[in-house]
Design a protein around this motif. Sequence first.
Motif, PDB file in Angstrom:
ATOM      1  N   LEU A  38       0.702  -1.174  -0.008  1.00 25.66           N
ATOM      2  CA  LEU A  38      -0.078   0.138   0.037  1.00 25.66           C
ATOM      3  C   LEU A  38       0.817   1.281  -0.078  1.00 25.66           C
ATOM      4  O   LEU A  38       0.303   2.224  -0.632  1.00 25.66           O
ATOM      5  N   MET A  39       2.027   1.066   0.611  1.00 29.32           N
ATOM      6  CA  MET A  39       3.001   2.284   0.507  1.00 29.32           C
ATOM      7  C   MET A  39       3.243   2.680  -0.972  1.00 29.32           C
ATOM      8  O   MET A  39       3.443   3.948  -1.349  1.00 29.32           O
ATOM      9  N   SER A  41       1.739   2.213  -3.382  1.00 31.57           N
ATOM     10  CA  SER A  41       0.380   2.565  -4.260  1.00 31.57           C
ATOM     11  C   SER A  41       0.086   4.080  -3.793  1.00 31.57           C
ATOM     12  O   SER A  41      -0.994   4.095  -2.976  1.00 31.57           O
ATOM     13  N   PHE A  42       0.770   4.831  -4.375  1.00 35.26           N
ATOM     14  CA  PHE A  42       0.556   6.215  -3.793  1.00 35.26           C
ATOM     15  C   PHE A  42      -1.062   6.666  -4.009  1.00 35.26           C
ATOM     16  O   PHE A  42      -1.518   7.521  -3.332  1.00 35.26           O
ATOM     17  N   PRO A  46      -5.235   0.901  -4.183  1.00 36.03           N
ATOM     18  CA  PRO A  46      -4.115   0.262  -4.020  1.00 36.03           C
ATOM     19  C   PRO A  46      -3.820  -0.731  -5.225  1.00 36.03           C
ATOM     20  O   PRO A  46      -4.593  -1.310  -5.827  1.00 36.03           O
TER      21      PRO A  46
END
Lengths: 281, 161
Positions: A38-39, A41-42, A46
Amino acid sequence: MTSSPEARIFSPAGLQDALSVLARNPDARLFSGGTEILMDSFGEPPNLSGTIISLSGIPELKTANRSERYLDLGAGMTISELVELGDRIVPPCVIEAARGISRPSVRNLATIGGNISSRKRRMDLYPVFVCLDAQAELRRENASRWLPVSKLFAPAPDKPMQKDEILCRIRLPLDTWDIAFLRKVGNRDIPDETTYTFAFLAKAGRGVISDIRIVFSGHSFFRQRPIESGIIGKSLPLGKEDADAILAQYTSASAEALLIPSARRTQFLCMLEWALAQLSD
Amino acid sequence: MTINFTLNGEEVSVNAPAIERLSSLLHDRFGLSSVKSGCLSGRCGSCLVLIDGRLANACLVPAFKARKASVTTFEAYSRTPEHKDIEKGFAKAGVETCGFCYAGKALSAELIVSGTGQIDADSIAEGMSSCICRCTEMDSLIEGVGYAMEFRRERLYDVEP
Protein backbone atom coordinates in the motif's frame (compact mmCIF):
# COMPACT_ATOMS: atom_id res chain seq x y z
CA MET A 1 -13.59 -16.30 -0.54
CA THR A 2 -14.99 -12.97 -1.63
CA SER A 3 -14.59 -11.06 -4.84
CA SER A 4 -14.35 -7.60 -6.20
CA PRO A 5 -13.87 -6.83 -9.88
CA GLU A 6 -10.21 -6.22 -9.19
CA ALA A 7 -9.28 -8.81 -6.60
CA ARG A 8 -10.35 -12.19 -5.29
CA ILE A 9 -9.64 -12.42 -1.58
CA PHE A 10 -9.04 -15.62 0.39
CA SER A 11 -8.84 -15.30 4.18
CA PRO A 12 -7.85 -18.71 5.52
CA ALA A 13 -8.19 -19.27 9.25
CA GLY A 14 -5.28 -21.67 9.50
CA LEU A 15 -1.92 -22.38 7.92
CA GLN A 16 -2.99 -25.64 6.30
CA ASP A 17 -5.93 -23.90 4.64
CA ALA A 18 -3.61 -21.18 3.38
CA LEU A 19 -1.21 -23.74 1.94
CA SER A 20 -4.06 -25.55 0.20
CA VAL A 21 -5.39 -22.35 -1.32
CA LEU A 22 -1.90 -21.39 -2.47
CA ALA A 23 -1.37 -24.82 -4.03
CA ARG A 24 -4.54 -24.33 -6.09
CA ASN A 25 -3.65 -20.71 -6.89
CA PRO A 26 0.15 -20.64 -7.30
CA ASP A 27 0.06 -17.15 -8.81
CA ALA A 28 -1.81 -15.71 -5.83
CA ARG A 29 -0.31 -12.76 -4.01
CA LEU A 30 0.36 -13.30 -0.32
CA PHE A 31 -0.78 -10.42 1.86
CA SER A 32 0.34 -10.13 5.47
CA GLY A 33 0.87 -6.63 6.86
CA GLY A 34 0.64 -5.17 3.38
CA THR A 35 2.46 -1.97 4.31
CA GLU A 36 4.90 -2.11 1.41
CA ILE A 37 2.17 -2.91 -1.10
CA LEU A 38 0.00 0.00 0.00
CA MET A 39 2.91 2.39 0.56
CA ASP A 40 3.99 1.86 -3.01
CA SER A 41 0.49 2.56 -4.30
CA PHE A 42 0.45 6.29 -3.78
CA GLY A 43 -2.84 6.82 -5.51
CA GLU A 44 -6.22 5.20 -5.27
CA PRO A 45 -6.89 2.31 -5.48
CA PRO A 46 -4.03 0.22 -4.07
CA ASN A 47 -2.03 -1.83 -6.54
CA LEU A 48 -3.81 -5.08 -5.75
CA SER A 49 -5.44 -7.35 -8.27
CA GLY A 50 -5.92 -11.01 -9.08
CA THR A 51 -6.02 -13.56 -6.29
CA ILE A 52 -4.94 -12.44 -2.85
CA ILE A 53 -4.40 -14.70 0.15
CA SER A 54 -4.60 -12.79 3.42
CA LEU A 55 -2.30 -14.29 6.04
CA SER A 56 -3.22 -11.92 8.86
CA GLY A 57 -5.73 -14.23 10.51
CA ILE A 58 -3.44 -17.25 10.79
CA PRO A 59 -2.42 -17.88 14.42
CA GLU A 60 0.41 -20.30 13.55
CA LEU A 61 2.28 -17.43 11.93
CA LYS A 62 2.20 -15.24 15.04
CA THR A 63 3.86 -17.41 17.67
CA ALA A 64 7.29 -17.06 19.24
CA ASN A 65 9.18 -19.94 20.84
CA ARG A 66 12.53 -19.79 22.54
CA SER A 67 14.75 -22.74 23.39
CA GLU A 68 18.26 -22.77 24.75
CA ARG A 69 19.81 -22.43 21.33
CA TYR A 70 17.20 -20.83 19.10
CA LEU A 71 14.43 -18.30 18.96
CA ASP A 72 11.66 -19.05 16.46
CA LEU A 73 9.60 -16.07 15.36
CA GLY A 74 6.38 -16.36 13.41
CA ALA A 75 6.65 -14.50 10.12
CA GLY A 76 3.22 -12.98 10.71
CA MET A 77 4.24 -11.24 13.93
CA THR A 78 4.11 -7.50 13.60
CA ILE A 79 7.25 -5.47 14.15
CA SER A 80 5.66 -4.00 17.29
CA GLU A 81 4.95 -7.47 18.66
CA LEU A 82 8.59 -8.38 18.04
CA VAL A 83 9.80 -5.30 19.93
CA GLU A 84 7.42 -6.00 22.81
CA LEU A 85 8.98 -9.43 23.35
CA GLY A 86 11.89 -7.49 24.77
CA ASP A 87 15.64 -7.98 24.70
CA ARG A 88 15.57 -10.76 27.28
CA ILE A 89 13.92 -12.96 24.66
CA VAL A 90 15.06 -11.38 21.38
CA PRO A 91 18.71 -10.54 20.61
CA PRO A 92 19.18 -6.82 21.33
CA CYS A 93 20.48 -6.11 17.82
CA VAL A 94 17.21 -7.46 16.38
CA ILE A 95 15.18 -5.23 18.71
CA GLU A 96 17.29 -2.26 17.66
CA ALA A 97 16.78 -3.02 13.98
CA ALA A 98 13.04 -3.43 14.50
CA ARG A 99 12.76 -0.10 16.33
CA GLY A 100 14.36 1.59 13.33
CA ILE A 101 11.55 0.57 11.01
CA SER A 102 9.33 3.50 10.08
CA ARG A 103 7.00 4.73 12.85
CA PRO A 104 4.98 3.09 15.62
CA SER A 105 1.72 3.15 13.65
CA VAL A 106 3.37 1.40 10.69
CA ARG A 107 5.19 -1.06 12.95
CA ASN A 108 1.77 -2.07 14.31
CA LEU A 109 0.87 -3.27 10.81
CA ALA A 110 4.15 -4.39 9.22
CA THR A 111 5.25 -7.98 9.76
CA ILE A 112 8.61 -9.70 10.20
CA GLY A 113 8.06 -11.85 7.13
CA GLY A 114 7.05 -8.89 5.03
CA ASN A 115 10.10 -6.94 6.09
CA ILE A 116 12.57 -9.60 5.00
CA SER A 117 10.64 -10.67 1.90
CA SER A 118 10.98 -7.34 0.16
CA ARG A 119 13.31 -7.73 -2.80
CA LYS A 120 13.88 -4.02 -3.23
CA ARG A 121 14.20 -3.05 0.42
CA ARG A 122 16.57 -5.48 2.12
CA MET A 123 17.18 -3.36 5.14
CA ASP A 124 16.40 -3.32 8.85
CA LEU A 125 15.73 -6.93 9.86
CA TYR A 126 17.15 -8.58 6.72
CA PRO A 127 20.83 -7.63 7.22
CA VAL A 128 20.65 -8.44 10.94
CA PHE A 129 19.12 -11.84 10.26
CA VAL A 130 21.82 -12.51 7.67
CA CYS A 131 24.51 -11.58 10.19
CA LEU A 132 22.96 -13.91 12.76
CA ASP A 133 22.77 -16.81 10.26
CA ALA A 134 19.00 -16.91 10.64
CA GLN A 135 17.04 -19.60 8.86
CA ALA A 136 13.65 -19.18 7.22
CA GLU A 137 11.03 -21.94 7.22
CA LEU A 138 9.28 -22.14 3.88
CA ARG A 139 6.26 -24.34 3.48
CA ARG A 140 4.13 -25.49 0.58
CA GLU A 141 1.15 -27.82 0.85
CA ASN A 142 2.96 -31.10 1.49
CA ALA A 143 6.51 -30.01 2.07
CA SER A 144 8.60 -27.72 4.17
CA ARG A 145 12.21 -26.69 4.16
CA TRP A 146 14.62 -24.42 5.93
CA LEU A 147 16.62 -21.89 3.96
CA PRO A 148 19.20 -19.42 5.19
CA VAL A 149 17.70 -15.94 5.13
CA SER A 150 20.76 -14.95 3.07
CA LYS A 151 19.52 -17.22 0.28
CA LEU A 152 15.92 -15.99 0.10
CA PHE A 153 16.79 -14.04 -3.05
CA ALA A 154 19.65 -16.19 -4.26
CA PRO A 155 20.00 -17.09 -7.95
CA ALA A 156 17.85 -19.97 -9.13
CA PRO A 157 20.27 -22.89 -8.59
CA ASP A 158 20.26 -22.10 -4.88
CA LYS A 159 16.46 -22.58 -4.81
CA PRO A 160 15.38 -19.25 -3.37
CA MET A 161 11.91 -18.63 -1.98
CA GLN A 162 9.34 -19.78 -4.55
CA LYS A 163 5.96 -18.29 -5.40
CA ASP A 164 4.08 -21.31 -4.05
CA GLU A 165 5.78 -21.18 -0.65
CA ILE A 166 4.77 -19.35 2.50
CA LEU A 167 7.42 -17.96 4.80
CA CYS A 168 6.27 -19.28 8.18
CA ARG A 169 9.05 -18.86 10.74
CA ILE A 170 12.44 -17.31 11.21
CA ARG A 171 14.86 -19.21 13.43
CA LEU A 172 17.53 -17.12 15.15
CA PRO A 173 20.55 -18.76 16.75
CA LEU A 174 21.00 -17.32 20.22
CA ASP A 175 24.73 -16.66 20.10
CA THR A 176 26.20 -13.85 22.12
CA TRP A 177 27.94 -11.12 20.17
CA ASP A 178 30.37 -8.87 22.03
CA ILE A 179 29.91 -5.96 19.66
CA ALA A 180 26.77 -5.23 17.67
CA PHE A 181 26.54 -1.96 15.81
CA LEU A 182 23.63 -0.98 13.59
CA ARG A 183 22.97 2.20 11.72
CA LYS A 184 20.31 3.04 9.18
CA VAL A 185 21.14 5.75 6.66
CA GLY A 186 19.12 7.48 4.01
CA ASN A 187 15.40 8.14 3.70
CA ARG A 188 13.71 6.53 6.65
CA ASP A 189 10.18 7.73 5.91
CA ILE A 190 9.82 5.93 2.62
CA PRO A 191 12.87 3.72 2.12
CA ASP A 192 14.23 4.16 -1.38
CA GLU A 193 17.36 3.27 -3.34
CA THR A 194 19.42 5.46 -1.00
CA THR A 195 18.30 3.81 2.25
CA TYR A 196 20.72 1.29 3.69
CA THR A 197 21.32 -0.54 6.96
CA PHE A 198 24.87 -1.07 8.21
CA ALA A 199 25.27 -4.08 10.48
CA PHE A 200 28.53 -4.93 12.26
CA LEU A 201 28.73 -7.86 14.67
CA ALA A 202 31.88 -9.21 16.28
CA LYS A 203 32.84 -11.84 18.84
CA ALA A 204 36.00 -11.93 20.86
CA GLY A 205 37.56 -14.95 22.52
CA ARG A 206 40.98 -15.46 24.13
CA GLY A 207 42.27 -12.16 22.90
CA VAL A 208 41.37 -12.65 19.23
CA ILE A 209 38.45 -11.87 16.96
CA SER A 210 36.62 -15.18 16.83
CA ASP A 211 33.86 -14.15 14.45
CA ILE A 212 32.80 -11.06 12.55
CA ARG A 213 29.94 -10.09 10.24
CA ILE A 214 29.81 -6.88 8.19
CA VAL A 215 26.80 -6.21 6.01
CA PHE A 216 25.53 -3.13 4.18
CA SER A 217 22.12 -3.76 2.77
CA GLY A 218 19.24 -1.87 1.23
CA HIS A 219 18.32 -1.61 -2.42
CA SER A 220 21.34 -3.83 -3.01
CA PHE A 221 23.25 -6.17 -0.74
CA PHE A 222 26.95 -5.89 0.08
CA ARG A 223 28.93 -8.40 2.09
CA GLN A 224 32.49 -9.66 1.68
CA ARG A 225 32.91 -13.03 3.34
CA PRO A 226 36.56 -13.47 2.21
CA ILE A 227 37.47 -10.23 3.97
CA GLU A 228 35.55 -11.34 7.07
CA SER A 229 37.45 -14.64 7.05
CA GLY A 230 40.71 -12.72 6.90
CA ILE A 231 39.76 -10.67 9.97
CA ILE A 232 38.94 -13.72 12.08
CA GLY A 233 41.88 -14.68 14.22
CA LYS A 234 43.42 -11.21 14.42
CA SER A 235 44.55 -10.19 17.86
CA LEU A 236 42.69 -7.76 20.05
CA PRO A 237 43.00 -4.87 20.48
CA LEU A 238 43.09 -4.51 16.70
CA GLY A 239 46.26 -2.76 15.61
CA LYS A 240 46.19 0.34 13.39
CA GLU A 241 47.92 -1.45 10.55
CA ASP A 242 45.36 -4.23 10.60
CA ALA A 243 42.46 -1.79 10.77
CA ASP A 244 43.86 0.26 7.89
CA ALA A 245 44.38 -2.86 5.81
CA ILE A 246 40.80 -4.00 6.43
CA LEU A 247 39.49 -0.57 5.52
CA ALA A 248 41.55 -0.59 2.31
CA GLN A 249 40.12 -3.97 1.34
CA TYR A 250 36.57 -2.74 1.86
CA THR A 251 37.32 0.52 0.05
CA SER A 252 38.40 -1.48 -2.97
CA ALA A 253 35.53 -3.97 -2.78
CA SER A 254 32.84 -1.32 -2.26
CA ALA A 255 34.09 0.66 -5.24
CA GLU A 256 32.99 -2.25 -7.40
CA ALA A 257 29.53 -2.36 -5.81
CA LEU A 258 28.07 -0.06 -8.42
CA LEU A 259 24.47 -0.29 -7.18
CA ILE A 260 25.37 1.46 -3.94
CA PRO A 261 25.20 5.26 -4.34
CA SER A 262 28.62 6.84 -3.84
CA ALA A 263 27.44 8.89 -0.87
CA ARG A 264 26.29 5.71 0.85
CA ARG A 265 29.61 4.01 0.06
CA THR A 266 31.37 6.85 1.82
CA GLN A 267 29.05 6.51 4.81
CA PHE A 268 29.63 2.76 4.88
CA LEU A 269 33.38 3.22 5.04
CA CYS A 270 33.07 5.86 7.76
CA MET A 271 30.86 3.60 9.86
CA LEU A 272 33.19 0.67 9.25
CA GLU A 273 36.17 2.75 10.33
CA TRP A 274 34.37 3.69 13.52
CA ALA A 275 33.31 0.08 14.17
CA LEU A 276 36.87 -1.17 13.67
CA ALA A 277 38.03 1.50 16.12
CA GLN A 278 35.86 -0.17 18.75
CA LEU A 279 37.99 -3.27 18.29
CA SER A 280 41.10 -1.19 18.77
CA ASP A 281 40.18 0.11 22.19
CA MET B 1 -17.58 -7.21 -0.76
CA THR B 2 -19.35 -6.95 2.60
CA ILE B 3 -17.11 -5.61 5.33
CA ASN B 4 -18.37 -6.34 8.85
CA PHE B 5 -16.48 -4.74 11.66
CA THR B 6 -16.90 -2.75 14.85
CA LEU B 7 -16.66 0.98 14.35
CA ASN B 8 -16.55 3.26 17.36
CA GLY B 9 -18.25 0.62 19.47
CA GLU B 10 -21.00 -0.25 17.01
CA GLU B 11 -21.30 -3.23 14.71
CA VAL B 12 -21.37 -1.95 11.15
CA SER B 13 -21.60 -3.50 7.74
CA VAL B 14 -20.69 -1.85 4.46
CA ASN B 15 -20.38 -2.91 0.85
CA ALA B 16 -17.07 -1.80 -0.54
CA PRO B 17 -14.33 -2.94 -2.88
CA ALA B 18 -12.08 -5.33 -0.98
CA ILE B 19 -9.02 -3.25 -1.73
CA GLU B 20 -10.44 0.15 -0.89
CA ARG B 21 -8.27 1.86 1.69
CA LEU B 22 -9.78 1.99 5.17
CA SER B 23 -9.05 5.73 5.28
CA SER B 24 -11.29 6.33 2.28
CA LEU B 25 -13.95 3.99 3.58
CA LEU B 26 -14.13 5.70 6.97
CA HIS B 27 -14.02 9.22 5.56
CA ASP B 28 -16.24 8.85 2.53
CA ARG B 29 -18.76 6.22 3.55
CA PHE B 30 -19.06 6.91 7.27
CA GLY B 31 -18.42 10.65 7.19
CA LEU B 32 -15.60 10.45 9.73
CA SER B 33 -13.71 13.59 8.84
CA SER B 34 -10.93 13.03 11.39
CA VAL B 35 -9.60 10.34 9.06
CA LYS B 36 -7.98 12.14 6.18
CA SER B 37 -6.37 10.89 2.99
CA GLY B 38 -3.08 12.75 3.09
CA CYS B 39 0.04 11.06 1.82
CA LEU B 40 -1.60 7.63 1.32
CA SER B 41 1.74 6.11 2.26
CA GLY B 42 1.77 5.93 6.04
CA ARG B 43 3.97 8.97 6.55
CA CYS B 44 1.88 11.98 7.51
CA GLY B 45 -0.37 10.45 10.18
CA SER B 46 -3.48 12.31 9.11
CA CYS B 47 -5.38 9.02 8.92
CA LEU B 48 -4.44 7.58 12.29
CA VAL B 49 -7.03 5.36 13.95
CA LEU B 50 -7.01 2.62 16.57
CA ILE B 51 -7.40 -0.89 15.22
CA ASP B 52 -7.90 -3.47 17.96
CA GLY B 53 -6.44 -0.95 20.37
CA ARG B 54 -3.30 -0.29 18.32
CA LEU B 55 -2.43 2.93 16.53
CA ALA B 56 -2.47 2.36 12.77
CA ASN B 57 -2.42 4.28 9.52
CA ALA B 58 -5.82 3.63 7.96
CA CYS B 59 -4.39 4.41 4.52
CA LEU B 60 -2.25 1.28 4.79
CA VAL B 61 -5.17 -1.02 5.57
CA PRO B 62 -7.30 -2.44 2.75
CA ALA B 63 -10.97 -2.88 3.56
CA PHE B 64 -10.80 -6.68 3.57
CA LYS B 65 -8.29 -6.55 6.41
CA ALA B 66 -10.71 -4.57 8.58
CA ARG B 67 -13.19 -7.42 8.75
CA LYS B 68 -13.92 -8.45 12.37
CA ALA B 69 -11.63 -5.71 13.62
CA SER B 70 -12.51 -3.08 16.17
CA VAL B 71 -11.82 0.36 14.74
CA THR B 72 -11.90 3.54 16.80
CA THR B 73 -11.60 6.98 15.30
CA PHE B 74 -11.06 10.31 16.98
CA GLU B 75 -14.78 11.08 16.79
CA ALA B 76 -15.52 8.41 19.39
CA TYR B 77 -12.37 8.98 21.38
CA SER B 78 -13.05 12.71 21.70
CA ARG B 79 -16.17 11.98 23.73
CA THR B 80 -14.28 10.01 26.40
CA PRO B 81 -12.96 11.30 29.73
CA GLU B 82 -9.53 10.07 28.62
CA HIS B 83 -9.50 12.66 25.88
CA LYS B 84 -10.15 15.37 28.45
CA ASP B 85 -6.87 14.46 30.13
CA ILE B 86 -5.04 14.89 26.83
CA GLU B 87 -6.87 18.11 26.05
CA LYS B 88 -6.00 19.61 29.43
CA GLY B 89 -2.41 18.42 29.23
CA PHE B 90 -1.92 19.93 25.79
CA ALA B 91 -3.56 23.17 26.89
CA LYS B 92 -1.36 23.48 29.96
CA ALA B 93 1.74 23.00 27.80
CA GLY B 94 0.53 25.55 25.29
CA VAL B 95 0.15 23.01 22.50
CA GLU B 96 -1.79 24.53 19.64
CA THR B 97 -2.16 22.36 16.57
CA CYS B 98 -3.11 23.32 13.05
CA GLY B 99 -6.25 21.23 13.43
CA PHE B 100 -5.43 18.89 10.59
CA CYS B 101 -3.23 16.73 12.77
CA TYR B 102 -4.91 17.03 16.17
CA ALA B 103 -6.78 13.71 15.86
CA GLY B 104 -3.57 11.81 15.17
CA LYS B 105 -1.66 13.61 17.91
CA ALA B 106 -4.41 13.01 20.45
CA LEU B 107 -4.66 9.31 19.67
CA SER B 108 -0.87 8.97 19.78
CA ALA B 109 -0.75 10.76 23.13
CA GLU B 110 -3.51 8.55 24.51
CA LEU B 111 -1.54 5.39 23.80
CA ILE B 112 1.49 6.82 25.56
CA VAL B 113 -0.48 7.95 28.59
CA SER B 114 -2.38 4.69 28.92
CA GLY B 115 0.66 2.50 28.28
CA THR B 116 2.60 0.59 30.89
CA GLY B 117 6.13 0.97 29.60
CA GLN B 118 8.79 3.37 30.78
CA ILE B 119 7.94 6.95 29.91
CA ASP B 120 10.63 9.49 29.22
CA ALA B 121 11.15 12.28 26.71
CA ASP B 122 12.60 9.93 24.12
CA SER B 123 9.78 7.41 24.36
CA ILE B 124 7.19 10.18 24.18
CA ALA B 125 8.88 11.63 21.09
CA GLU B 126 8.93 8.18 19.53
CA GLY B 127 5.30 7.59 20.40
CA MET B 128 4.28 10.91 18.87
CA SER B 129 6.32 10.32 15.70
CA SER B 130 3.47 8.64 13.81
CA CYS B 131 2.09 12.10 13.14
CA ILE B 132 4.77 14.17 11.43
CA CYS B 133 3.02 17.52 11.30
CA ARG B 134 5.37 20.10 12.80
CA CYS B 135 2.81 22.79 13.57
CA THR B 136 3.82 22.27 17.20
CA GLU B 137 7.37 21.67 18.30
CA MET B 138 8.16 18.35 19.93
CA ASP B 139 9.20 19.86 23.27
CA SER B 140 5.70 21.24 23.81
CA LEU B 141 4.15 17.94 22.86
CA ILE B 142 6.40 16.08 25.29
CA GLU B 143 5.48 18.51 28.02
CA GLY B 144 1.80 18.20 27.11
CA VAL B 145 1.88 14.43 27.32
CA GLY B 146 3.60 14.70 30.69
CA TYR B 147 0.87 16.99 32.01
CA ALA B 148 -1.77 14.67 30.56
CA MET B 149 -0.31 11.83 32.58
CA GLU B 150 -0.61 13.90 35.72
CA PHE B 151 -4.20 14.80 34.95
CA ARG B 152 -4.90 11.12 34.28
CA ARG B 153 -3.48 10.11 37.64
CA GLU B 154 -5.44 12.85 39.35
CA ARG B 155 -8.68 11.75 37.73
CA LEU B 156 -8.22 8.05 38.35
CA TYR B 157 -6.58 8.06 41.72
CA ASP B 158 -7.61 11.40 43.14
CA VAL B 159 -3.97 12.37 43.44
CA GLU B 160 -2.92 16.01 43.42
CA PRO B 161 -0.83 16.81 40.28
